[in-house]
Enzyme design. Structure first.
Site: not given
Ligand code: DGL
Length: 279
Positions: A11-12, A74, A153, A185, A187
């Site tokens: 993931d990011s 992600c 985050e 997402c 997150h």
């Molecule tokens: N968890 C990522 C997603 O599912 C987040 C992406 C981001 O860093 O903007 O899209």
């Protein structure tokens, strides 16, 4: 696919940990190699070409651990790069979008489904396309929520400003009369208490992680082969301290160790010195 090879998850940032938790519940014997690309976060405001390039670097890195499959945990990466990554690499790569849509279809009664997502995911049209393919009679309303990832985050969850921002993002979806909301997402499950408070009980919240795990179970013949509790590995390309702080809170008692790695294009570890944060 060798059962005793690990699974790669990326993931990011910390968002993919919401998928890791579901994986642990269903596949406790599978070893996980996790990569959080925090140096490039948020993906949601980046160009698709950049997101594709990051995905390639990360999978090249994960392949050094001989992963048998990768979960792109992600939505942003899944929505813009999944087909490229699947063509490029010889192992199964599972994305978030189809499982999320399947989960939404199962839940909705009035066939009006909301999706909250990053700007890149919203702009890609991936959710609208996939709903059209799988259930053309469902009306889908996609809302970009660009501030959610930075808030998660930074661990700013139950804050007044987070409620205010969430209210403004969710209002158009409430007005559209949705009965189901997909977390588009990984997150966003961190924000469940905030979103639940605003939407009340009438709207069903869908975290696609469960459905992703179902997809994986059709690929894995058995529940791993390791008889001892596997040693999972966590890497972050940005600050290990902040990944550790949020990750630790979310994974509770798990003895988390996070190692810093910055990658070059071949997924080679480019770090001058490796730093770790651990319990
Ligand atoms: N968890 C990522 C997603 O599912 C987040 C992406 C981001 O860093 O903007 O899209």
């Amino acid at each position: 696919m060798e059962n005793n090879q690990p699974l790669g998850v990326f993931d990011s940032g910390v968002g993919g940990l919401t998928v890791v938790k579901s994986l642990w519940e269903h596949f406790p014997n599978e070893q996980i190699i996790y990569f959080g690309d925090t140096a490039h976060l948020p993906y949601g405001s980046r160009d698709p070409q950049e997101i594709i390039a990051f995905g390639k670097e990360i999978i090249n890195f994960l392949l050094k651990y001989s992963v048998k499959a990768v979960i792109a945990a992600c939505n942003t990466s899944s929505s813009v790069s999944l087909s490229f990554l699947q063509k490029e690499f010889p192992i199964p790569i599972i994305g978030m979008i189809e499982p999320a849509v399947r989960a939404g279809i199962k839940k909705t009664k009035n066939k009006r489904v909301g999706v909250i997502a990053t700007s890149a995911t919203a702009n890609s049209g991936a959710y609208e396309r996939t709903f059209k393919e799988l259930a053309a009679d469902v009306q889908v309303f996609v809302q970009a929520c660009p501030l959610f990832v930075p808030l998660v985050e930074e661990g700013r969850i139950e804050r007044r400003e987070t409620y205010q921002i969430a209210r403004s993002y969710l209002q158009p979806l409430q007005e559209a009369g949705i009965d189901t909301l997909i977390f588009g997402c990984t997150h966003y499950p961190f924000l469940t208490p905030v979103i639940r408070h605003i939407l009340g009980d009438e709207v069903q919240l869908v975290d696609p992680a469960e459905e992703v795990v179902m997809e994986l179970s059709s690929l894995l013949k058995t529940d791993g082969q390791k008889k001892t509790v596997p040693q999972h590995l966590f890497f972050a390309s940005g600050s290990v301290a902040s990944f550790y702080t949020i990750g630790k809170k979310f994974l509770n008692s798990y003895p988390l160790t996070v190692e810093h790695v910055s990658l070059d294009e071949q997924g080679r570890d480019d770090s001058l010195s490796r730093k770790t944060a651990s319990t």
